[in-house]
Design a protein around this motif. Structure first.
Motif, mmCIF file in Angstrom:
data_model
loop_
_atom_site.group_PDB
_atom_site.id
_atom_site.type_symbol
_atom_site.label_atom_id
_atom_site.label_comp_id
_atom_site.label_asym_id
_atom_site.label_seq_id
_atom_site.Cartn_x
_atom_site.Cartn_y
_atom_site.Cartn_z
ATOM 1 N N UNK A 36 0.842 -1.210 0.000
ATOM 2 C CA UNK A 36 0.000 0.000 0.000
ATOM 3 C C UNK A 36 0.874 1.256 0.000
ATOM 4 N N UNK A 37 1.930 1.228 0.803
ATOM 5 C CA UNK A 37 2.818 2.389 0.836
ATOM 6 C C UNK A 37 3.503 2.598 -0.507
ATOM 7 N N UNK A 38 3.859 1.505 -1.168
ATOM 8 C CA UNK A 38 4.462 1.602 -2.502
ATOM 9 C C UNK A 38 3.466 2.231 -3.482
ATOM 10 N N UNK A 39 2.200 1.778 -3.414
ATOM 11 C CA UNK A 39 1.171 2.295 -4.317
ATOM 12 C C UNK A 39 0.923 3.782 -4.062
ATOM 13 N N UNK A 40 0.888 4.167 -2.794
ATOM 14 C CA UNK A 40 0.662 5.574 -2.447
ATOM 15 C C UNK A 40 1.787 6.456 -2.983
ATOM 16 N N UNK A 41 3.015 5.925 -2.885
ATOM 17 C CA UNK A 41 4.170 6.686 -3.385
ATOM 18 C C UNK A 41 4.120 6.811 -4.897
ATOM 19 N N UNK A 42 3.733 5.727 -5.591
ATOM 20 C CA UNK A 42 3.657 5.764 -7.054
ATOM 21 C C UNK A 42 2.646 6.789 -7.546
ATOM 22 N N UNK A 43 1.563 6.938 -6.797
ATOM 23 C CA UNK A 43 0.482 7.823 -7.219
ATOM 24 C C UNK A 43 0.577 9.218 -6.588
#
Length: 326
Positions: A36-43
Motif C-alpha cells: 500500500x505504501x508503494x502504491x501511495x508513493x507511485x500515485x
C-alpha cells in the motif's frame, strides 16, 4: 486528486485495508502495508487530514489562546517557542488565537470552544473567563504562566517561593533593610511574589516591616519611588522582574548611588541578555522553554486520557548570583 480507492486498486487491496495500512494499524500485515505504501508513493497520494480527523475524532492540533505579545522577545514569546518545540516533538500542529482579554465577547468564546482542535493552551494573564467556560464545557485545557480559580491545570514557576529565596539570600549576605519594588499588584502572580518577599522579611528580618514600592504602569513613578527607598535607608531592592531591576539600577546611578556597594538589587526571570553583560544582575532564572514544553505535554496527556499530575505544576527555577548584590 488521487483517492484512497485508487491507491487500494493499485495495491490490490480493499480501500479499508489501504486506509488501515497508511494509518499503521497493527492488524495489517507488513507485506500488505509495504504494498500500500508503494502504491501511495507511485500515485503521489496525499492523505486528507481533515477527513481523517473527522473520522478519528482528533485533529492533532492544539490552539494557543493569548492576549500577550509573543513576538518581541519577552517571557511569553520564550514560552511560546517552548510550546512549538514540544508540539513538534509530539507531532502536533499549533493554531494561535490572539484575543483582547479585556473586551472578549461571548460569541468569541463560543467560537473558541467550538473550534476543531483537540485542546486549548491559555498563555498569559487575564484569561480567567475563557478558562472558566472551557472547563465548564469539559474541554481539554491548560493554563500557562497565569492563575485562575477555574478547575484548570496550571503550569508556572513558584514565584512566591523564589522571591522568598532571593530575599533570604540578600539578607543572609548582610543586607539589613530590603524593599520590594513592582509596577502594580494587579495580577495573582504579582501578589504572590510580593507575599514571598513578606514571608522572607517576617522570618529573617526581625523587627522590620515590609516595604512595598509600586512604581505604576510602565514605571511612571519609578524615580519618585527610588528616591523614597533611598530616604528610607534601604540597602537592598528586590524587584518583580529583571526589566524593573534594570530601571531601578539606572535610577540609582542617576542619583549617585553605587550598586551594590550602597544598595543591592535583584531581579526575576534571567531573560534579558544585556542585564547579564552590563548590569550583572542577581536574579531568579526561569526555564521558559521548559515551561512551554511542559504545558503542551500535559495538554496532550489530557487529550490522550491520562490523569493530570495536579492542579499546579511548578517548573523549577534557580538562583543566579552576580555582582548586583555584592
Amino acid at each position: 486528486m488521487v483517492t484512497i480507492k485508487e491507491v487500494a486498486k493499485l495495491a490490490g487491496v480493499s480501500p479499508t485495508t489501504a486506509s488501515y495500512a497508511l494509518n499503521n494499524r497493527p492488524e495489517v500485515k507488513e507485506a500488505t502495508r509495504n504494498k500500500v505504501q508503494w502504491a501511495a508513493k507511485q500515485l503521489n497520494y496525499v492523505p486528507n487530514k481533515l477527513a481523517q480527523s473527522i473520522r478519528n475524532g482528533k485533529s492533532n492540533t492544539i490552539m494557543v489562546v493569548t492576549s500577550e505579545s509573543i513576538d518581541c522577545g519577552n517571557t511569553f514569546s520564550a514560552e511560546f517557542l517552548g510550546i512549538l518545540s514540544g508540539a513538534k516533538q509530539l507531532n502536533y500542529d499549533v493554531l494561535v488565537k490572539l484575543v483582547n482579554s479585556q473586551s472578549i465577547r461571548d460569541n468569541e468564546i463560543d467560537d473558541l470552544t467550538g473550534s476543531f482542535c483537540d485542546g486549548h493552551l491559555l498563555l498569559g494573564n487575564h484569561l480567567d473567563r475563557i478558562a472558566q467556560v472551557l472547563t465548564e464545557r469539559d474541554k481539554k485545557c491548560i493554563m500557562l504562566s497565569s492563575h485562575s480559580d477555574a478547575p484548570i491545570c496550571q503550569v508556572n514557576s513558584d514565584g512566591r517561593l523564589w522571591i522568598r529565596k532571593i530575599t533570604e539570600h540578600i539578607i543572609a549576605h548582610g543586607r539589613k533593610k530590603a524593599a520590594y519594588f513592582c509596577y502594580e499588584l494587579g495580577t495573582v502572580e504579582e501578589n504572590l511574589r510580593y507575599l514571598g518577599y513578606c514571608d522572607a522579611i517576617a522570618e529573617n528580618a526581625s523587627g522590620q516591616e515590609p516595604l512595598l514600592f509600586c512604581c505604576g504602569p510602565n514605571g511612571a513613578e519609578l524615580s519618585t519611588k527610588v528616591q523614597e527607598a533611598i530616604l528610607a535607608g534601604c540597602d537592598a531592592i528586590v524587584c518583580w522582574n529583571d526589566f524593573l531591576a534594570v530601571q531601578v539600577i539606572e535610577q540609582l546611578h542617576s542619583f549617585g548611588h553605587c550598586v551594590p556597594q550602597q544598595i543591592a538589587v535583584t531581579g526575576f526571570d534571567d531573560n534579558l541578555s544585556y542585564s547579564n553583560s552590563i548590569y550583572h544582575l542577581t536574579t531568579v532564572r526561569q526555564d521558559f522553554r521548559l515551561k512551554g514544553e511542559t504545558a503542551i505535554k500535559e495538554l496532550v496527556d489530557q487529550i490522550n486520557g491520562k490523569i493530570p499530575l495536579g492542579r499546579n505544576i511548578f517548573v523549577n527555577c534557580s538562583l543566579v548570583e552576580r555582582s548586583s548584590t555584592g
